[in-house]
Design a protein around this motif. Structure first.
Motif, PDB file in Angstrom:
ATOM      1  N   CYS A 125       5.964   4.910  -5.333  1.00 30.76           N
ATOM      2  CA  CYS A 125       4.763   5.681  -5.460  1.00 30.76           C
ATOM      3  C   CYS A 125       4.354   6.376  -6.805  1.00 30.76           C
ATOM      4  O   CYS A 125       4.992   5.569  -7.653  1.00 30.76           O
ATOM      5  CB  CYS A 125       4.542   6.539  -4.327  1.00 30.76           C
ATOM      6  SG  CYS A 125       2.603   7.296  -3.874  1.00 30.76           S
ATOM      7  N   GLN A 149       5.387   0.659  -3.737  1.00 30.31           N
ATOM      8  CA  GLN A 149       4.063   1.032  -3.509  1.00 30.31           C
ATOM      9  C   GLN A 149       3.591   1.898  -4.897  1.00 30.31           C
ATOM     10  O   GLN A 149       2.816   2.829  -4.744  1.00 30.31           O
ATOM     11  CB  GLN A 149       3.979   2.242  -2.201  1.00 30.31           C
ATOM     12  CG  GLN A 149       3.100   1.927  -1.358  1.00 30.31           C
ATOM     13  CD  GLN A 149       2.917   0.702  -0.620  1.00 30.31           C
ATOM     14  OE1 GLN A 149       3.952  -0.055  -0.766  1.00 30.31           O
ATOM     15  NE2 GLN A 149       1.941   0.579   0.187  1.00 30.31           N
ATOM     16  N   HIS A 277       3.748   2.872   3.836  1.00 31.25           N
ATOM     17  CA  HIS A 277       3.986   3.407   2.429  1.00 31.25           C
ATOM     18  C   HIS A 277       5.494   3.536   2.075  1.00 31.25           C
ATOM     19  O   HIS A 277       5.664   3.927   1.060  1.00 31.25           O
ATOM     20  CB  HIS A 277       3.481   4.808   2.475  1.00 31.25           C
ATOM     21  CG  HIS A 277       3.414   5.470   1.079  1.00 31.25           C
ATOM     22  ND1 HIS A 277       2.176   5.021   0.240  1.00 31.25           N
ATOM     23  CD2 HIS A 277       4.022   6.414   0.435  1.00 31.25           C
ATOM     24  CE1 HIS A 277       2.422   5.752  -0.646  1.00 31.25           C
ATOM     25  NE2 HIS A 277       3.402   6.542  -0.761  1.00 31.25           N
TER      26      HIS A 277
END
Length: 309
Positions: A125, A149, A277
């Motif tokens: 992320c 991600q 996620h």
């Protein structure tokens, strides 16, 4: 700039307040504190020989979430995992504004402190942007990237506009609200980040227990820090890169995973259709197999020289 630094000092103060009463989360691997210019970072290191892979949890996850993956990989690699400044049990410095350069510097200082000449960064992320910047600044130290991600920075800005409440984007106010609502925000995040019908307890319970034990969750800080960055700040990354994308991440349902190719045109994109996620943790067996193959492949890649940035 004054407001930005005030926000950084508030982030530090709130984190220090939490960490002053911190309690042990679990009996996960032994930790050490690595003191950097960006803060005191909580690090676990399996040591030993072999290629090095470095993880940083995507808050509100903490190092303990990676215990199983660390054990899975430790027979083949030296595995390092640490909480970034302002997350988990790592105290940010009063000057830490979550900029790309500062995040990358924190990573590189950990490598230097542990005498690691070269490593694969396996970040996820928003942390993936710090990994990309580290690879841009010090390609001789980064053998490759395996990101999860992480879209383009432009796509992340659009994601922030859609998903993150507007008050969190306001310096100082965002830090206060993020602190007051950190447990509620974490619980809400786990619900939306994982596929429908998933038993989220393995993530939820450990993450919320860490917060109750004194963990930091500087969500406003990282949101504000990345919003200040130019979408061209990560151009020019040349090291090998693989991006793994969880296809059932409801928070990113309109994010195009291929947008990462705007930053790293040579990146290889792999989708874990069944994951949300956290594909590195949701399907750690498949993830570890891919990671080890990339590490083996990267070992044959010549060391890249640092260029001007």
């Amino acid at each position: 700039m004054a407001t930005q630094m005030l926000s950084a000092r508030l982030d530090h103060w709130l984190a220090a307040r939490a960490l002053a009463g911190a309690r042990q989360v679990s009996v996960a691997p032994a930790f050490q504190e690595v003191r950097t210019a960006l803060g005191g970072l909580r690090v676990t290191d399996t040591a030993g020989s072999g290629p090095v892979v470095v993880f940083v949890p995507d808050g509100p996850n903490v190092v303990e979430h990676y215990d199983g993956l660390i054990r899975r990989l430790s027979s083949s690699c030296r595995v390092v995992c640490f909480d970034m400044p302002g997350f988990g049990f790592s105290l940010p410095a009063t000057s830490y504004t979550h900029s790309l350069d500062q995040g990358a510097q924190a990573v590189l200082e950990v490598l230097d402190h542990l005498n690691i000449p070269r490593a694969t960064l396996a970040f996820s992320c928003a942390n993936g942007f710090y990994a990309l910047r580290a690879a841009r600044l010090a390609p001789d130290k980064i053998s490759g990237l395996v990101l999860s991600q992480t879209p383009s920075l432009q796509a992340m800005h659009a994601w922030t506009a859609r998903v993150v409440p507007a008050p969190l984007k306001i310096p100082v106010l965002g830090q206060w609200l993020g602190w007051l609502l950190r447990t509620r925000a974490a619980a809400s995040w786990y619900r939306v980040a994982l596929p429908r019908g998933t038993d989220a307890s393995i993530f939820h319970d450990l993450g919320l227990n860490a917060l109750r034990c004194g963990a930091c969750f500087s969500l406003a800080g990282v949101v504000q820090g990345l919003l200040r960055e130019s979408v061209t700040a990560l151009d020019g990354v040349m090291v090998p890169c693989t991006v793994i994308w969880g296809g059932k991440d409801r928070s990113h349902r309109v994010t195009d995973p291929r947008s990462v190719l705007e930053i790293v045109p040579h990146a290889e994109l792999i989708t874990f259709d069944e994951c949300g996620h956290f594909p590195d943790l949701e399907n750690s067996a498949r993830y570890a197999e891919i990671l080890l193959e990339r590490i083996s492949r990267q070992a044959a890649t010549p060391v890249m020289e640092k260029t001007d940035v």
